[in-house]
Design an enzyme around this catalytic site. Structure first.
Site, PDB file in Angstrom:
ATOM      1  N   TYR A 124       0.818  -1.214   0.000  1.00 20.63           N
ATOM      2  CA  TYR A 124       0.000   0.000   0.000  1.00 20.63           C
ATOM      3  C   TYR A 124       0.853   1.265   0.000  1.00 20.63           C
ATOM      4  CZ  TYR A 124      -3.873  -3.041   1.351  1.00 20.63           C
ATOM      5  OH  TYR A 124      -4.805  -4.034   1.391  1.00 20.63           O
ATOM      6  N   LYS A 191       4.745 -14.038   5.678  1.00 15.42           N
ATOM      7  CA  LYS A 191       5.047 -15.102   4.706  1.00 15.42           C
ATOM      8  C   LYS A 191       6.560 -15.108   4.527  1.00 15.42           C
ATOM      9  CE  LYS A 191       3.587 -18.079   1.505  1.00 15.42           C
ATOM     10  NZ  LYS A 191       2.729 -19.251   1.746  1.00 15.42           N
ATOM     11  N   ASP A 224      -1.015 -18.121   5.257  1.00 12.67           N
ATOM     12  CA  ASP A 224      -1.988 -19.090   4.723  1.00 12.67           C
ATOM     13  C   ASP A 224      -2.479 -20.026   5.822  1.00 12.67           C
ATOM     14  OD1 ASP A 224       0.696 -19.686   4.590  1.00 12.67           O
ATOM     15  OD2 ASP A 224       0.598 -20.863   2.758  1.00 12.67           O
ATOM     16  N   ASP A 248      -5.130  -6.251   6.411  1.00 11.18           N
ATOM     17  CA  ASP A 248      -6.370  -5.836   5.749  1.00 11.18           C
ATOM     18  C   ASP A 248      -7.265  -7.060   5.539  1.00 11.18           C
ATOM     19  OD1 ASP A 248      -8.223  -4.375   4.371  1.00 11.18           O
ATOM     20  OD2 ASP A 248      -6.995  -4.022   2.594  1.00 11.18           O
TER      21      ASP A 248
END
Ligand code: NAD
Length: 360
Positions: A124, A191, A224, A248
């Site tokens: 972002y 991640k 995940d 988000d």
């Protein structure tokens, strides 16, 4: 004491839920002087920009703002006003509590998660190179030269920026929040197994910061796996801290665990100002219909009360909202099963019921 607060009604459903929220906040007995400003597409004709300077100046001066949602027109010249505000005021924390209220439609009970989302970096940050642009061509060259990666001319790029400073301040905020609110655990989401230099940095900083908070449990999860575990057993999580994009997505997922966007509040917080607003958007199709749920914005107002130190008023407002949800009589359509939605009440009637519950 009178609190001067910048009030931005927003557009779409914004003005209706803002009015309902203003009424319940005033009914808590706390004195407000509202400094009303508007932003978004509707003010462009008058001010030449969707985010006029006087809006930011007002927030800088008052240091606290309450905001309704603002539409970001698709393919219409300006990036999100919401993102621009967070950037301009360096509101680096996006705080999104997701809590089960008895009576709200949900498959889960006893969820009480606070998502602490980094609000300024990551994908972002606005670092983008359009397909075919001169910037994209230079980046393609750089990738070939330094990474031996061949990207075609048909590629566009959005770059993920994670800094040590940005990671440190958001993780610190999560731990300080945990301490202050007597929470037990912080889970960092990332991640890092794949994104070694961005998420890997975030995780390394999180581990380092965690050492300063021996009284709070710390763990991490790959994003995940985190989504799967949240859906299977959300009660195991307490505070989640995450870079912008995962934060988000996870905050919407968590809102879904506790009854949807109608009950999902939020706060954007920095060192010099804080802006409270619901997680949901401006739902333009419901504009002006006195139909949507004002509770997410009211709960954002409750967070604002807590932020300015009006704890007693915050507790009173939250209890009244919880009672109205549990009674299931004066609620909007989104809190009712499909077969019962015909008996839903409107936005302003929800405010009436909450004010009555507070003894108003
Ligand atoms: P949205 O949250 O506005 O609406 C999605 C759907 O959720 C609605 O159609 C409605 O069914 C439901 N919903 C949302 N709020 C509700 C409420 N209070 N009560 C009951 N149901 C509710 O999302 P969208 O349609 O993707 O976005 C619409 C606009 O809002 C876009 O322009 C987007 O950019 C903007 N937006 C603004 C903000 C903000 O101001 N912070 C946040 C998100 C989206």
């Amino acid at each position: 004491m009178v609190y001067k607060v910048t009030l931005i009604p927003g557009d779409g459903i914004g003005p209706e839920i803002t009015e309902a929220t203003r009424r319940v906040l005033e009914a808590t007995g706390v004195d407000f002087k509202w400094d009303i400003h508007n932003a978004g597409a509707d003010v462009i004709a008058e001010h030449g920009t969707p985010l006029p300077r006087h809006v930011l100046d007002s927030i800088r001066k008052n240091r606290v703002a309450l905001k309704g949602p603002v539409t970001t027109p698709v393919g219409f010249g300006f990036r999100s006003v919401n993102v621009a505000m967070r950037k301009a005021l360096d509101l680096y924390v996006c705080l999104r509590p997701c809590k089960s209220y008895t009576g709200a439609p949900s498959n889960y009970k006893d969820v009480d998660i606070v998502v602490v989302r980094e609000n300024t970096e990551d994908l972002y940050a606005g670092i983008e190179f359009e397909k075919g642009s001169a910037g994209a061509a230079r980046l393609i060259e750089l990738l070939k030269e330094t990474q031996d990666i061949t990207a075609g001319k048909d590629a566009g790029f959005s770059i993920k920026l994670i800094s040590e400073r940005g990671s440190r301040r958001i993780v610190r905020y999560a731990f300080d929040y945990a301490r202050l609110n007597k929470r037990k655990k912080v889970t960092a989401v990332h991640k890092a197994n794949i994104l070694k230099y961005s998420d890997g940095l975030f995780l390394a900083v999180a581990r380092e910061v965690a050492k300063d908070y021996a009284d709070i449990e710390f763990e991490d999860r790959i994003v995940d796996n985190m989504t799967m575990q949240l859906v299977r057993r959300p009660q195991q999580f307490d505070i989640i801290v995450a870079p912008n994009l995962y934060g988000d997505i996870l905050s919407d997922l968590c809102a879904g665990l506790v009854g949807g966007l109608g009950v999902a509040p939020g706060g954007n917080i920095g060192d010099n100002a804080a802006l409270f607003e619901p997680t949901h958007g401006s739902a333009p199709k419901y504009k002006g219909q006195n139909k949507v749920n004002p509770m997410a914005m009211m709960l954002s107002g409750m967070m604002m009360l807590r932020h300015i130190g009006e704890e007693e008023a915050a507790v009173k407002l939250e209890a009244a909202i919880a009672t109205v949800i549990a009674a299931g009589r004066d609620v909007t359509y989104d809190l009712l099963p499909p077969a019962e939605q015909g008996r839903a009440v409107g936005t302003s009637q929800v405010a009436d019921a909450i004010i009555k519950e507070m003894g108003g």
